[in-house]
Each structure stands twice: as C-alpha cells, then as structure tokens.
Write a protein that holds these residues in place. Structure first.
Motif, PDB file in Angstrom:
ATOM      1  N   ALA A  38      25.514  43.473  40.716  1.00 39.38           N
ATOM      2  CA  ALA A  38      26.515  43.880  39.726  1.00 39.38           C
ATOM      3  C   ALA A  38      27.328  42.673  39.265  1.00 39.38           C
ATOM      4  O   ALA A  38      28.291  42.820  38.513  1.00 39.38           O
ATOM      5  CB  ALA A  38      27.422  44.956  40.305  1.00 39.38           C
ATOM      6  N   ALA A  87      28.885  40.096  41.251  1.00 39.06           N
ATOM      7  CA  ALA A  87      29.920  39.484  42.093  1.00 39.06           C
ATOM      8  C   ALA A  87      29.325  38.501  43.093  1.00 39.06           C
ATOM      9  O   ALA A  87      28.199  38.668  43.543  1.00 39.06           O
ATOM     10  CB  ALA A  87      30.691  40.571  42.843  1.00 39.06           C
ATOM     11  N   PRO A 105      42.408  42.232  47.840  1.00 39.65           N
ATOM     12  CA  PRO A 105      43.074  43.037  46.807  1.00 39.65           C
ATOM     13  C   PRO A 105      44.023  42.201  45.946  1.00 39.65           C
ATOM     14  O   PRO A 105      44.239  42.504  44.782  1.00 39.65           O
ATOM     15  CB  PRO A 105      43.864  44.075  47.617  1.00 39.65           C
ATOM     16  N   LEU A 106      44.539  41.124  46.527  1.00 43.11           N
ATOM     17  CA  LEU A 106      45.505  40.294  45.796  1.00 43.11           C
ATOM     18  C   LEU A 106      44.833  39.433  44.736  1.00 43.11           C
ATOM     19  O   LEU A 106      45.461  39.042  43.757  1.00 43.11           O
ATOM     20  CB  LEU A 106      46.283  39.412  46.783  1.00 43.11           C
ATOM     21  N   LEU A 146      36.428  57.014  44.822  1.00 48.09           N
ATOM     22  CA  LEU A 146      36.664  55.759  45.524  1.00 48.09           C
ATOM     23  C   LEU A 146      37.204  54.670  44.591  1.00 48.09           C
ATOM     24  O   LEU A 146      38.102  53.917  44.967  1.00 48.09           O
ATOM     25  CB  LEU A 146      35.364  55.282  46.200  1.00 48.09           C
ATOM     26  N   ARG A 167      46.480  32.886  40.948  1.00 51.10           N
ATOM     27  CA  ARG A 167      47.397  32.730  42.080  1.00 51.10           C
ATOM     28  C   ARG A 167      46.631  33.008  43.377  1.00 51.10           C
ATOM     29  O   ARG A 167      45.841  33.950  43.440  1.00 51.10           O
ATOM     30  CB  ARG A 167      48.510  33.757  41.893  1.00 51.10           C
ATOM     31  N   MET A 170      53.167  42.785  48.782  1.00 51.07           N
ATOM     32  CA  MET A 170      53.284  41.342  48.936  1.00 51.07           C
ATOM     33  C   MET A 170      54.323  40.757  47.982  1.00 51.07           C
ATOM     34  O   MET A 170      54.506  39.542  47.940  1.00 51.07           O
ATOM     35  CB  MET A 170      51.932  40.664  48.681  1.00 51.07           C
ATOM     36  N   GLY A 171      54.943  41.626  47.170  1.00 49.36           N
ATOM     37  CA  GLY A 171      55.930  41.144  46.221  1.00 49.36           C
ATOM     38  C   GLY A 171      55.315  40.411  45.040  1.00 49.36           C
ATOM     39  O   GLY A 171      55.982  39.641  44.358  1.00 49.36           O
ATOM     40  N   TRP A 172      54.013  40.633  44.804  1.00 50.57           N
ATOM     41  CA  TRP A 172      53.345  39.974  43.667  1.00 50.57           C
ATOM     42  C   TRP A 172      53.595  40.723  42.378  1.00 50.57           C
ATOM     43  O   TRP A 172      53.423  40.197  41.302  1.00 50.57           O
ATOM     44  CB  TRP A 172      51.819  39.899  43.908  1.00 50.57           C
ATOM     45  N   ALA A 192      48.835  46.798  47.382  1.00 49.85           N
ATOM     46  CA  ALA A 192      48.788  45.510  48.080  1.00 49.85           C
ATOM     47  C   ALA A 192      49.689  44.500  47.363  1.00 49.85           C
ATOM     48  O   ALA A 192      50.485  43.803  47.990  1.00 49.85           O
ATOM     49  CB  ALA A 192      47.351  45.009  48.146  1.00 49.85           C
ATOM     50  N   LYS A 193      49.535  44.426  46.038  1.00 53.04           N
ATOM     51  CA  LYS A 193      50.311  43.446  45.276  1.00 53.04           C
ATOM     52  C   LYS A 193      51.809  43.751  45.344  1.00 53.04           C
ATOM     53  O   LYS A 193      52.637  42.838  45.402  1.00 53.04           O
ATOM     54  CB  LYS A 193      49.840  43.421  43.823  1.00 53.04           C
ATOM     55  N   ASP A 252      42.183  40.487  43.088  1.00 52.95           N
ATOM     56  CA  ASP A 252      41.378  41.461  42.352  1.00 52.95           C
ATOM     57  C   ASP A 252      39.947  41.527  42.832  1.00 52.95           C
ATOM     58  O   ASP A 252      39.021  41.806  42.060  1.00 52.95           O
ATOM     59  CB  ASP A 252      41.432  41.182  40.842  1.00 52.95           C
ATOM     60  N   ARG A 312      34.247  37.623  45.479  1.00 52.72           N
ATOM     61  CA  ARG A 312      35.149  38.719  45.115  1.00 52.72           C
ATOM     62  C   ARG A 312      34.658  40.051  45.675  1.00 52.72           C
ATOM     63  O   ARG A 312      35.097  41.116  45.269  1.00 52.72           O
ATOM     64  CB  ARG A 312      35.316  38.814  43.591  1.00 52.72           C
ATOM     65  N   PHE A 313      33.710  39.990  46.597  1.00 56.75           N
ATOM     66  CA  PHE A 313      33.284  41.227  47.248  1.00 56.75           C
ATOM     67  C   PHE A 313      32.975  40.931  48.705  1.00 56.75           C
ATOM     68  O   PHE A 313      32.152  40.074  49.023  1.00 56.75           O
ATOM     69  CB  PHE A 313      32.046  41.824  46.562  1.00 56.75           C
ATOM     70  N   LEU A 361      31.663  49.304  43.246  1.00 67.02           N
ATOM     71  CA  LEU A 361      32.958  48.643  43.432  1.00 67.02           C
ATOM     72  C   LEU A 361      33.004  47.281  42.746  1.00 67.02           C
ATOM     73  O   LEU A 361      34.060  46.831  42.317  1.00 67.02           O
ATOM     74  CB  LEU A 361      33.293  48.514  44.919  1.00 67.02           C
ATOM     75  N   ALA A 362      31.840  46.637  42.638  1.00 64.38           N
ATOM     76  CA  ALA A 362      31.826  45.325  41.970  1.00 64.38           C
ATOM     77  C   ALA A 362      31.906  45.489  40.456  1.00 64.38           C
ATOM     78  O   ALA A 362      32.417  44.615  39.765  1.00 64.38           O
ATOM     79  CB  ALA A 362      30.588  44.533  42.359  1.00 64.38           C
ATOM     80  N   ASN A 363      31.385  46.580  39.938  1.00 66.59           N
ATOM     81  CA  ASN A 363      31.504  46.845  38.500  1.00 66.59           C
ATOM     82  C   ASN A 363      31.698  48.341  38.243  1.00 66.59           C
ATOM     83  O   ASN A 363      30.739  49.078  37.994  1.00 66.59           O
ATOM     84  CB  ASN A 363      30.276  46.332  37.741  1.00 66.59           C
ATOM     85  N   ARG A 365      34.043  58.767  51.527  1.00 62.32           N
ATOM     86  CA  ARG A 365      34.789  57.853  50.651  1.00 62.32           C
ATOM     87  C   ARG A 365      34.930  58.399  49.246  1.00 62.32           C
ATOM     88  O   ARG A 365      35.647  57.853  48.440  1.00 62.32           O
ATOM     89  CB  ARG A 365      34.029  56.531  50.512  1.00 62.32           C
ATOM     90  N   ALA A 391      26.534  44.535  45.252  1.00 59.90           N
ATOM     91  CA  ALA A 391      27.626  43.865  44.530  1.00 59.90           C
ATOM     92  C   ALA A 391      27.109  42.633  43.803  1.00 59.90           C
ATOM     93  O   ALA A 391      27.525  42.335  42.678  1.00 59.90           O
ATOM     94  CB  ALA A 391      28.733  43.484  45.505  1.00 59.90           C
ATOM     95  N   TYR A 441      40.637  52.733  45.153  1.00 55.02           N
ATOM     96  CA  TYR A 441      40.722  51.286  45.401  1.00 55.02           C
ATOM     97  C   TYR A 441      41.646  50.607  44.390  1.00 55.02           C
ATOM     98  O   TYR A 441      42.373  49.678  44.744  1.00 55.02           O
ATOM     99  CB  TYR A 441      39.336  50.621  45.422  1.00 55.02           C
ATOM    100  N   LYS A 473      44.795  48.318  45.452  1.00 59.56           N
ATOM    101  CA  LYS A 473      45.061  46.948  44.980  1.00 59.56           C
ATOM    102  C   LYS A 473      46.500  46.830  44.481  1.00 59.56           C
ATOM    103  O   LYS A 473      47.199  45.865  44.781  1.00 59.56           O
ATOM    104  CB  LYS A 473      44.100  46.594  43.830  1.00 59.56           C
ATOM    105  N   VAL A 505      37.243  42.927  46.141  1.00 60.14           N
ATOM    106  CA  VAL A 505      37.062  44.131  46.947  1.00 60.14           C
ATOM    107  C   VAL A 505      36.823  43.738  48.393  1.00 60.14           C
ATOM    108  O   VAL A 505      36.066  42.813  48.686  1.00 60.14           O
ATOM    109  CB  VAL A 505      35.837  44.938  46.445  1.00 60.14           C
TER     110      VAL A 505
END
Ligand SMILES: Cc1ncc(C[n+]2csc(CCOP(=O)(O)OP(=O)(O)O)c2C)c(N)n1
Ligand code: SF4
Lengths: 281, 382
Positions: free
Chosen positions: B76, B78, B51-52, A262, B2, A277-279, A273-274, B54, B29-30, A87-89, A117, B73, A266, A270, B56
C-alpha cells in the motif's frame, strides 16, 4: 433489480489473459464471484480503489481472475495482510475472498482478531465444508457425519458456525446464504461494501468434486437439493427448538450495526496522542 | 516535519530505542508487532512515536500476522517494519518467504536470545544466524545486517530500509540482546544528514504491467503500489513477469528465482560491508559479528601486546556472504578463529570461504554471556 448479462460482467471485470479459471464444473465459487462483481457494478465503485486479498485455496484464486489490484497471500493470513494495506492506505476498499478452512482453521486467530478490531474489510467467505484445493479433507465447518479424506468414517468433531462466531466477535454486518440465493446474496454484498468496519457474507457453496463425490452428491443439482434441505431461514429458525435445528444451517442476515471501524478508531487515537503530547490543542 | 525525539544531537539510549528512532528517520510509517523480550522496547518506542508522525503502530495477534501486516502495508506504499526475537522470528518465516517471492521491501529486526524454543528470554545468543539466512523454505535470497554497537544499530537500521527499498527485498537486522538493552551515546542526525532511498516506481504504463520483470536490467523491477490504477496481481506462487501464476513451468520458475538471487548477488559489492582491524600484516585472524566483535577488538590488542600478529574482521553484513574475500584472507593468515555465541553457525560459512587455505577454529560460547577478550586470547595462545 435489473440484471446485466453475465457476459457483460465478465468482459468488464475479468482478466482475459488469466482465463479459463481453475474451478471445476458445478463449483459455486464462480457464482459468489459474479455476485460480488455485480454488487460492485451496481454500486458504481471505482475498481482502482479496491484491493482484493486472499489466502490459499480454490476460493483464494479469485483475486487472480479479476482485473483489480490483488494480493494472493499465504494460507489463512489474508486478513492480517489486509490490516496492513488498510491502515497504510485507508482510501482503499478491501475485499477478502476466502475459504472456510482458510478463515476458520489456519486463519482462525487472524479472523477473530480482525473482527475484534473491526477492520474495515468485506469478507466473501466460501463455505464448502471441505478443503477443496487439497482434495477433500474435512474443514472445521463440516457438519457431524460428513465425510472427508481425513475423516473417512464421517466427521466426529463439532463444526464452527462461522457467521455466529463473527457476530460474537463484533462484526458490523454478517449474512449467510447459499449460492443459490442469488438476489439475497447480491444485496448482502452491496450492503456489506457500503459499511465501515468488518462485514462478512458467507456463502454455502457446492464443491461437487472434492466434497460432493465423497458425500453421495456428485453434481451441483444434488448439492442444491441438499442445501435446500439443510438450510433454514432465520425467521423460521427462531420458532424452532434446538433439537429441530440439529444438523441444520440457519441462513439470513444476522447482524447489521454501525460500530466505528478500525480506521476511524486509529484516526481518533492519533489525535489523542498528539493532544496528550501537547502537539495539538 | 516535527520529530518526537531530539535530532541533530547525541543521546544516551538503548539499542532498541536507537532502532526505533532510525526507522522513523528512514521513513518508516508502519509498524506491526507482537511483544517479546528482548525486542519489546522497539515496539514500545514505535507505539509512542508513530501516531505523532502520522504513522501506524499496531499490536497484532501474533508474529505471523505482524509479518503479514507489514507486507500488506508495503504494497500500500508504506515503509514498514516489525521486530521480534527467536521464537517470533520462527513464526515469521513463512511470510518472510512470501516477501522474498513477491519482492516486497520490508525490514525485520531479530534481537537474538538464547534458544532453541523459549530458551533464555533475557540472555543473549547468536543462535539465529542460520535461521536469518535459511529460515524460510525454498531457494531464496535476502539481506542480513548485524550491528555491534548502539550507534551501529541506528546506522544499520537506516541502511536496512535503504537496501530493502533499493532491491525490493526483505532485510533482516540481526542483532544481539546485549546491544538491544545496552545504553550508549548515539548521534541522532538531522533528517537532511541522512541518505534515504525511495523505492523505484513504474515510470509508465509499460513498466507497471511488468511488476516482476526487469525493465531496467538491474534485476529490480519498479514496484507498482496498490491504489494507483495499475491493477497489479501479486502472488506467492511462481509467476511470470506480469505476475500471472505459472506453477509448473520450469523455465519461468528458474528465471524468477535466478533474478531474485542475482538482483542481490550482482550488487554484492554495494551490499556487503565489513571492517578490518589490524588485519594488514596479520597472521592470525579473528572473524566475528555483532557484540562478540567488541571482545574481538580487545583480544587483538592484547595479542599484539604479546607479540602475536592478530587482526579482526568484523562482518557488518552476514548475508550475502563474501566467500571470496574470506578465501583471500585465508591465503594471507595461518589460522582463523571464529568466536560466536552458539555452537557454530558463522563458523560454517567462514570454513567454506576459507576453502582449506587456512585452519578455521570455532570458539563457541552458550548460556548467555559474551566471550571475554581473555577467553579468545587464551584459545589463540593455546
Ligand atoms: C501453511 C499451509 N498449510 C497447508 C497448505 C495446504 N493447503 C492449500 S489450500 C488448503 C485448504 C483449502 O481449503 P479452504 O480454505 O476451505 O478453501 P477451498 O479450497 O475449499 O476453497 C490447504 C490445507 C498450505 N498451502 N499452506
Ligand atoms: S475442488 Fe471444489 S471448491 Fe475447488 S474448484 Fe473444484 S469444486 Fe470448486
């Protein structure tokens, strides 16, 4: 299929300064490793983009011998570590090399949840019915009656069928072979490596030293004959009754589907989510 | 960039919320976690924000997995964090040891609650001090920070990330249920007002080949993160400078463990932080940490009004511990009091530091409430 010589594969992918391996003569782990490396080679995957992850056990020593990024973690928890890496990369492809005790006993919870998952990972699982590294205790995969140092009179519990478990939990690809089915093995790993989501190739693998010795099969050839006796190809198994299948292990390709992995889920999350939130539009 | 919360201004928020915002501003970020009172709000805030930006945020199956995931993470690339409370912290100990051994920068927040076992889930305690320092097995070294206000919860979280990255080590932010749930005014700075430390990456192939060496002589090897072509092998087994397992060589084990100790101990002046309140001429010292320090400050004021020369030492860093500084203080004062919300954990460290130069008395309190200032005063007055 054209097969490169084993020496070529060795020279191309193993870390020379880590050899010799810790594996006993007749151990099946080396074969499963070779199949994995051949699959990577055949597919032309870039080793810089692959990370090997493992827990603890003989099988889990494999990432140390290959010249890739590798994380040799704690017993049973390789897939939890893998979740963080992936998930991080998400650009990294992950191969988890694990033992049956590692995956199904201490790591059972991580195993089923990684599958639920649909974590993007290819698991190469060495099933030798035993705890090799700690000297031959019974594993949760051991068939009834098999002996281990902690079940000297023969296992009295029911075994896990790991492939079955993985199918039910939702894996995208599940196959099981013995290490003697080398072509099927390599092909399955190739398929697994090309799919998103959770993919598993389980190998029934001889452990003559910790397991065979205690079950009157001291050598790899004896174990080979035993595997031939107890394994049943999927097509044949479908025609057999539950009684006939008692004490047998079905081999073959159990599932091949394309549920979103997964990482993809994800990414969509994301975006959602944005948007919420109106992003973003 | 932001942010999903206001920056460059003050806000009236809980400690848990402050920790989450600080983590994001520090570059986290993780986040991986498993819910537990009184730390759940950290997770809930991270779930909203990550998530906002970017990042996890993922709910793992348990705390063992959460700890494992943040280590993965981190390798990797983060900055990664998890948060929990006592029972979950116990489950994390195996992998905290792994993070120490593999020198992985991660931040672990432990919001303490009453224990042992599931104990008093909604009530505070300071029963995890020893667990934070000595929870995992073997000879090991890590950093433990302890805030006493919501603002400090914010500031120390940023610091926890910076120390983790600087020293390639897990850092524990050990905090109290009271701070986690209390609302206070907190200044949330603009990103450019915060100092953010990034981990040292290998400058060249040579350095990348020594992921556990000491090419810069400060004990902290550059970290060759995964996917950059360095082909790094990382193991929790005793390993040499190259990362190769070497499990029976006493010399290699000694060299590795000593370096892991010394990279922190030789920088302890940079790491250890404390605050002195009216200690200059004090004859009586109160030493405390976290939420109890706030009663301590009030107690000192009351004691001074009564003509007793009392002062307070508030420990912001619990580990590494400045034993020498405590000894110096013990030479100056007649008596040291250690109020803490347990039956004696910090007390043992202080006593060892005092080295017999002053009497050290424990003021324990358990059951879920913070010492009132008067409870401390009464013990001192006798
Ligand atoms: C927490 C923990 N418990 C127990 C062990 C001891 N241990 C090391 S390997 C192993 C079992 C290995 O069996 P398996 O996963 O089947 O792998 P194999 O060695 O057979 O390949 C055990 C129990 C450990 N290292 N960590
Ligand atoms: S103990 Fe068994 S699994 Fe381990 S290396 Fe030897 S043969 Fe292989």
């Amino acid at each position: 299929m054209y097969l490169k010589s084993a020496y070529d594969i060795r020279d191309k992918y193993l870390r020379k300064d880590m050899l010799p391996t810790i594996f006993c003569p007749g151990c099946g782990i080396g074969s499963a490793l070779q199949y994995t490396l051949r699959a990577i080679d055949d597919l032309g995957l870039n080793p810089d983009e692959i990370v090997w992850v493992s827990g603890i056990g003989c099988s889990s020593r494999v990432p140390g011998f290959v010249n890739f990024d590798g994380l040799h973690t704690t017993h049973g928890r390789a897939l939890a570590f893998a979740t963080g890496i992936k998930l991080a990369n998400p650009d990294l492809k992950i191969i988890a090399f694990m033992g049956d005790g590692d995956a199904a006993a201490i790591g059972g919870n991580h195993f089923i949840h990684a599958i639920r998952r649909n974590l993007d990972v290819t698991v190469i699982l060495i099933n030798n019915f035993t705890y090799g590294m700690t000297g031959g205790q019974v594993a949760p995969t051991a068939l009834k009656g098999l002996r281990g140092t902690t079940a000297p009179y023969g296992q009295f519990e029911n075994p896990f069928d790991i492939a079955d478990l993985a199918v039910s939990a939702g894996a995208n690809y599940v196959a099981r072979w013995s290490v003697f089915n080398y072509l099927q093995g390599i092909n399955s790993i190739k398929k697994a490596l090309q799919k998103e989501g959770f993919t598993l190739v389980e190998f029934l693998s001889p452990c003559p030293i910790s397991f065979g010795r205690r079950n009157r099969m001291k050598t790899a050839p004896e174990l080979l004959r035993w595997y031939q006796k107890i394994t049943v190809p999927l097509a044949k198994a479908k025609k057999m009754s539950p009684e006939e299948l008692e004490g047998k292990i079905v081999i073959g390709e159990f599932v091949d589907r394309d549920r979103p992995g997964l990482v993809r889920e994800y990414e969509a999350y994301k975006k959602r989510a944005k948007k919420m939130m109106g992003w973003e539009e | 960039m932001r942010y999903p919360f206001p920056v460059g201004k003050s806000d009236f928020i809980q400690g848990d919320e402050a920790i989450a915002r600080a983590a994001i501003l520090a570059g986290c970020r993780f986040y991986a976690g498993y819910p537990i009172t009184p730390a759940s709000e950290i997770f809930e805030a991270m779930a909203l924000y990550m998530p906002l930006v970017d990042g996890v945020s993922i709910q793992m199956e348990d705390e063992l997995a959460s700890m494992a995931a943040i280590i993965g993470a981190s390798w990797a690339g983060a900055k990664a964090m998890t948060a929990t409370s006592g029972p979950g912290f116990s489950l994390m100990q195996e992998n905290i040891g792994y993070a120490i051994m593999t020198e992985t920068p991660v931040v672990v927040v432990d919001v303490q609650r009453g224990g042992p076992s599931t104990g008093q889930p909604t009530l505070g305690a300071q029963g995890d001090i020893m667990q934070a320092i000595w929870g995992t097995h073997g000879d090991h070294m890590l950093i433990v920070l302890s805030p006493s206000t919501v603002q400090e919860a914010f500031d120390f979280t940023v610091r926890a990330f910076n120390l983790a990255e600087r020293y390639r080590t897990p850092v524990v932010l050990l905090t109290d249920a009271e701070i986690a749930h209390m609302r206070e005014r907190v200044y949330i700075p603009n990103p450019d007002e915060i100092e953010v430390v990034e981990r040292k990456l290998p400058a060249n192939e040579e350095e990348a080949k020594l992921p556990f060496g000491d090419p810069h002589g400060d004990g902290v090897p550059p970290m060759p993160i995964f996917g950059r072509g360095y082909r790094t092998y990382v193991t929790g087994l005793t390993h040499d400078e190259y990362g190769r397992p070497k499990t029976v060589d006493a010399e290699i084990h000694e060299r590795l463990i000593r370096r892991i100790f010394n990279k922190i101990l030789s920088h302890k002046d940079e790491i250890i932080s404390y605050e002195k309140f009216m200690l200059d001429d004090a004859e009586i010292a109160i030493i405390s940490t976290g939420i109890v320090s706030r009663s301590g400050v009030r107690a000192v004021k009351i004691l001074r009004e009564k003509g007793i020369k009392a002062g307070l030492l508030k420990l912001n860093t619990i580990w590494p511990f400045d034993f020498d500084m405590i000894e110096e203080l013990a030479e100056q004062v007649e008596k040291i009091y250690v109020p803490e919300m347990n039956l004696g954990q910090l007390y043992h460290l202080v006593k060892e530091g005092a080295n017999g130069k002053a009497e050290v008395e424990l003021i324990p309190k358990i059951g879920g409430e913070v010492h009132t200032p008067m409870e401390i005063v009464e013990r001192v007055v006798g």
